[in-house]
Design an enzyme around this catalytic site. Sequence first.
Site, PDB file in Angstrom:
ATOM      1  N   GLU A 116       4.400  -1.298   5.537  1.00 32.26           N
ATOM      2  CA  GLU A 116       4.410   0.176   5.500  1.00 32.26           C
ATOM      3  C   GLU A 116       4.462   0.780   6.907  1.00 32.26           C
ATOM      4  OE1 GLU A 116       5.002   1.303   2.763  1.00 32.26           O
ATOM      5  OE2 GLU A 116       4.023   0.127   1.203  1.00 32.26           O
ATOM      6  N   HIS A 139      -3.911   3.750   4.669  1.00 32.60           N
ATOM      7  CA  HIS A 139      -3.374   3.668   3.302  1.00 32.60           C
ATOM      8  C   HIS A 139      -4.219   2.688   2.500  1.00 32.60           C
ATOM      9  CE1 HIS A 139      -0.770   2.900  -0.085  1.00 32.60           C
ATOM     10  NE2 HIS A 139      -0.559   1.647   0.278  1.00 32.60           N
ATOM     11  N   HIS A 141      -5.684   1.718  -1.977  1.00 31.36           N
ATOM     12  CA  HIS A 141      -5.425   1.810  -3.420  1.00 31.36           C
ATOM     13  C   HIS A 141      -6.712   2.137  -4.191  1.00 31.36           C
ATOM     14  CE1 HIS A 141      -2.097  -1.490  -2.566  1.00 31.36           C
ATOM     15  NE2 HIS A 141      -1.769  -0.310  -2.059  1.00 31.36           N
ATOM     16  N   GLU A 169     -17.816  19.833  -2.401  1.00 27.22           N
ATOM     17  CA  GLU A 169     -17.393  19.466  -1.046  1.00 27.22           C
ATOM     18  C   GLU A 169     -15.879  19.283  -0.890  1.00 27.22           C
ATOM     19  OE1 GLU A 169     -19.139  18.879   2.007  1.00 27.22           O
ATOM     20  OE2 GLU A 169     -20.542  20.144   0.921  1.00 27.22           O
ATOM     21  N   HIS A 210       0.309   4.074  -7.217  1.00 32.45           N
ATOM     22  CA  HIS A 210       0.229   3.141  -6.082  1.00 32.45           C
ATOM     23  C   HIS A 210      -1.045   3.360  -5.254  1.00 32.45           C
ATOM     24  CE1 HIS A 210       2.356   0.883  -2.599  1.00 32.45           C
ATOM     25  NE2 HIS A 210       1.070   0.974  -2.358  1.00 32.45           N
TER      26      HIS A 210
HETATM   27  P1  13P Z   1       1.150  -4.887   3.540  1.00 29.09           P
HETATM   28  O1  13P Z   1       0.422  -6.163   3.204  1.00 29.09           O
HETATM   29  O2  13P Z   1       2.557  -5.129   4.004  1.00 29.09           O
HETATM   30  O3  13P Z   1       0.339  -4.037   4.491  1.00 29.09           O
HETATM   31  O4  13P Z   1       1.317  -4.062   2.184  1.00 29.09           O
HETATM   32  C1  13P Z   1       0.207  -3.682   1.440  1.00 29.09           C
HETATM   33  C2  13P Z   1       0.429  -2.419   0.698  1.00 29.09           C
HETATM   34  O5  13P Z   1      -0.527  -1.759   0.354  1.00 29.09           O
HETATM   35  C3  13P Z   1       1.807  -1.981   0.406  1.00 29.09           C
HETATM   36  O6  13P Z   1       1.848  -0.647   0.020  1.00 29.09           O
HETATM   37 ZN    ZN Z   2      -0.057  -0.007  -0.889  1.00 26.53          ZN
END
Ligand code: 13P
Ligand code: ZN
Length: 270
Positions: A116, A139, A141, A169, A210
């Site tokens: 990413e 980033h 999940h 909040e 995602h």
């Molecule tokens: P990477 O292992 O390449 O960082 O990818 C993980 C991920 O969350 C892809 O969106």
């Molecule tokens: Zn991801």
Amino acid sequence: MKNITEAPFMVEMIRTTTNMYAHGWDERNGGNISLLLEEAESCEYLAGAEPLRSLPTGFTAPELDGKVFLVTGTGKYFKNVQYAPEVNLGIVRLEEGGAVARLLWGFADGGQFTSEFPAHMMSHAARLKANPQNRVVMHCHPSNLLAMTYVHDLDERAFTRTLWQMCTECIVVFPDGVGVLPWMPCGTNEIGAATARKMETVRLVVWPQHGIYGVGRDLDEAFGLIETAEKGAEIYMKIAHLPLLNTLSDEHLHQLEKRFNLKVREGYLS
Ligand code: 13P
Ligand code: ZN
């Protein structure tokens, strides 16, 4: 030269990746972080370091030419960063208008930066224009935010308003709201550019089905932003199927706007 594994930015990165794994936000290799190093701190630990390798990035970002980033590796597990930072993390300097990343430290098993990387670097460029203090793109999940993207309208205003209504909040922490992209394949320049476009006006961008991107001055701020949005989503997932007896009204949210002198996103409150 000082020992880079003891640098405050490295210690903080290791603590943050460990903490994010503990929160369940980064299963397997899920998630990635990039941290723009200050010139003084990178000099202190890397002065005169000869590039170990050159890695093509597949995009250009002239605004970031010469800038140095600590970044997580592709395919690497956040849970392992604390045990082998030099394998799971790397430090790169962008050159040739961002087209090439010179590896200065890390990725010791021959690895490279996160898939990413385009979304990270393009978001850095966008955020630095909005706020020169911004140094972190994160980033991950988080389960509740992800779950919410299956059952909630993906309209940005509607999504933001629901999160604001879930705890007092939320509007205080992200008065600018959240951006929401349509679903797109990840790891591409296209999703990178689309994320960065949203980042011109918001600090949180949801990738439906995602995960989420958050930014900040430092790792704590980016983490706290995502943590607060995830709390809002958790409350939503707990109550969405129940009869709603009470909520935060627009009148309540306006009171918070006044109390905390917030710059609430225009048109999001009636
Ligand atoms: P990477 O292992 O390449 O960082 O990818 C993980 C991920 O969350 C892809 O969106
Ligand atoms: Zn991801």
